[in-house]
Design an enzyme around this catalytic site. Structure first.
Site, PDB file in Angstrom:
ATOM      1  CD  GLU A  71     -69.407  -0.305  -9.048  1.00  0.00           C
ATOM      2  OE1 GLU A  71     -69.065   0.247  -7.981  1.00  0.00           O
ATOM      3  OE2 GLU A  71     -69.268  -1.531  -9.262  1.00  0.00           O
ATOM      4  CE  LYS A  80     -62.851  -1.847  -2.075  1.00  0.00           C
ATOM      5  NZ  LYS A  80     -63.986  -1.534  -1.174  1.00  0.00           N
ATOM      6  CD  GLU A 102     -67.995   5.899   1.928  1.00  0.00           C
ATOM      7  OE1 GLU A 102     -67.066   5.361   2.540  1.00  0.00           O
ATOM      8  OE2 GLU A 102     -68.224   5.715   0.718  1.00  0.00           O
ATOM      9  CD  GLU A 108     -66.067  -3.706  -3.281  1.00  0.00           C
ATOM     10  OE1 GLU A 108     -65.988  -2.481  -3.476  1.00  0.00           O
ATOM     11  OE2 GLU A 108     -66.517  -4.508  -4.121  1.00  0.00           O
TER      12      GLU A 108
END
Length: 612
Positions: free
Chosen positions: A587, A360, A409, A453
């Protein structure tokens, strides 16, 4: 100790001036003796209860008085911190590994617009060689250094802070979270990346011990006054504009600004005068708009730490609580990389994933906005806090540049030995109806791509934290975190630790696969090669920690840098096997929208997503 007992109720600010001034002078005299005998810097910290203050209004209004300001607002109004002025600054950049006064030669230049020459990994200021990814292999030739460099910087910061706080004179109410000596600041996302002039003033690691810290928690407001006393003669060769300096092992430098070396009691009295004016106006008008030209409540002593006493209020500022959206006028937007370059970058990432070189990589892009009038960070912060209560709202101001955002986050929180973090990875949009919203959430939970993911981030957090945790709590399944404009897969993680500090945990965790990719160093090399510019503090760890090493750090995503009529907004997304370049572009458009809207940019302007 002969100190005035800490107030247990919230007194009027004006009544605190005399007692606080006297106690600060006493503490400062003791710290000066301590520093002289020990031949090392000493910290003074004094905390009192006070009446309530509006944190965003205080952050905004203090712009005319100090170039060092920071705001931290935890989700759900659990805590607000406003850091004003600088009693001391700890940052990377001191050559060598010695301890003691920093000479002019050792310090190099310092000031509000100073960055620090060579990257921390030893590359020239221009960064790694341009041919790092030459040829067909997108990750060939990479020497893993970046994660180790940040870990070393974080460890050096932790050791320097511990050394600075040894023997500190602290008068703070026991158990009140976020009071006493507290450092506020952040790290660059990738210390090994080339230095970008856009991020001047935001070096690889920079944390400030504020002269005044305002803490709102549990329905109470606390004021912490801090000082750093450097032994007489220390740093005298470098005392010019930057003030006395001290070098710690690990390349960490302490600087004490000139404004923070004036009489402690008088300086505290002047800060209280500022707060009293703010509180009086707030009681009378329900908010505080920064005053126009006129004498500074901090007086001439503020001149070393401010753009100038009596400076005009920030252009375009509105009274706190004003519901109107600011109107910066016509806005021109330019995306970097552009659409074609973005798709090429995603395709290159997919090729590296298919070849087994990456699992990733998180790719980001920036949106440069140029407006007809100055953007208003204060109004943007109020809008973000109102619309995104589930997020950490933050701002760090250096002179006229403000780095701000609202991030969902948390990187790590540490209190009483309890560690908390979270995996946030895998995203989808919001539906137009409750039924559509639920359908999108269900599809997110059922998507193999999004689940894989997310699982990669969970695995990394578990494996990284297990060696330092006595117990680790990781749910078996993620849940959906719903924000105003997007939904994420979310897994909260908690554990019990002993003898570990926030900077040390940051060094272990950053960057997680949710921010960089995996394998970590290979992903960082890919990012450097393809994104075409440094992320600076975007996606880096940002937050605070106290003299015990406890505190909270978030990941500075959904963020941007504002400087007058210009703003640079950042957004990213994770690329894994099965990712689609077009979908990833959309996105990032969705993630750019919240801050753009808070800055008053109309939906549909340039690359800003419609549908606010």
């Amino acid at each position: 100790r002969g100190m005035t007992p800490l107030a247990r109720e919230a007194p009027q600010l004006a009544s605190l001036a005399g007692p606080v001034s006297r106690d600060l002078d006493r503490l400062h005299a003791r710290a000066r003796d301590h520093a002289r005998r020990g031949r090392r810097p000493s910290v003074v910290s004094f905390t009192v209860a006070a009446e309530d203050l509006d944190p965003i209004a205080l952050f905004e209004g203090a712009a005319v008085l100090t170039r060092e300001r920071a705001l931290w607002s935890a989700p759900g109004e659990a805590m607000d911190l406003v850091a004003l002025g600088a009693a001391g600054i700890l940052e990377t950049g001191a050559p060598g590994g010695g301890t003691g006064p920093a000479s002019a030669a050792a310090r190099g230049s310092h000031g509000p617009a100073a960055d620090h020459g060579p990257g921390l990994d030893g590359h020239p200021a221009g960064g790694p060689a341009a041919g790092l990814f030459a040829g067909r292999d997108p990750v060939a030739g990479f020497a893993p250094v970046a994660g180790a460099v940040l870990s070393a910087a974080a460890a050096g910061l932790a050791e320097a802070w511990q050394a600075l706080c040894e023997g500190a004179l602290v008068d703070a109410p026991h158990g009140v979270w976020g009071t006493g000596p507290v450092l506020v600041g952040g790290f660059r996302f990738d210390p090994g990346a080339p230095v970008d002039p856009l991020w001047t003033g935001f070096p690889a690691a920079r944390f400030v011990l504020p002269e005044l810290l305002v803490t709102r928690i549990g329905g109470a407001t606390w004021l912490t006054f801090n000082r750093v006393v450097v032994p007489d003669g220390a740093g005298s060769e470098a005392a010019g504009e930057g003030g006395p300096a001290w070098a710690f092992p690990g390349g960490i430098r302490l600087t004490v600004p000139p404004a923070a070396t004036t009489a402690a009691g008088e300086r505290g009295r002047r800060w209280l005068s500022l707060l009293a004016v703010a509180a009086a106006v707030r009681r009378r008008q329900g908010g505080w708009t920064p005053a126009g030209p006129g004498p500074s409540p901090l007086g001439p002593a503020a001149s070393g730490d401010s753009p100038g006493a009596g400076a005009a209020a920030p252009q375009g500022s509105l009274p706190p609580g004003t519901a109107e959206r600011q109107t910066p006028g016509p806005v021109r937007a330019e995306a970097t990389p552009g659409r074609e370059a973005w798709e090429a970058m995603v395709r290159a990432a997919l090729e590296a994933i298919a070849a087994g070189e990456l699992q990733k990589v998180v790719l980001a892009r920036r949106l440069h906005l140029v407006a007809g009038a100055a953007f208003d960070p204060g109004t943007a912060l109020r809008g973000l806090k109102a619309r995104y209560p589930e997020c950490f709202v933050f701002a760090v101001a250096r002179d006229r540049a403000v780095f701000l955002g609202a991030t969902p986050e948390r990187l790590v929180r540490l209190r009483g030995g309890r560690l908390e973090t979270a995996a946030v990875a895998g995203s989808t949009g919001r539906g137009d109806t409750p039924q559509a919203d639920r359908a999108l959430a269900r599809a997110l939970l059922e998507s193999p791509k999004e689940r894989e993911e997310h699982a990669l981030v969970v695995r990394m957090l578990r494996e990284t934290l297990a060696p330092v945790c006595r117990r680790l709590e990781v749910p078996d399944e993620p849940r959906v975190l719903t924000l105003a404009n997007v939904q994420h897969l979310y897994t909260p993680i908690a554990g019990q630790v002993d003898g570990v500090t926030i900077p040390q945990l940051v060094g272990r965790l950053h960057p997680t696969p949710a921010l960089g990719g995996w394998p970590r160093e290979v992903a960082l090399a890919f990012i450097r090669r393809w994104e075409g510019g440094s992320r600076g503090w975007y996606a880096g760890p940002l937050g605070w920690f106290d003299h015990r090493g406890e505190g909270e750090m978030a990941v500075a995503i959904r963020s941007g840098l504002v400087r007058g009529t210009e703003a640079w907004l950042f957004a990213g997304c994770g690329v894994v096997a099965g990712s689609d370049p077009e979908r990833e572009w959309q996105e990032t458009r969705l993630k750019l929208q919240p801050l753009a809207a808070a800055l008053g940019v109309e939906a549909g302007a340039g690359e800003v997503e419609r549908g606010d």
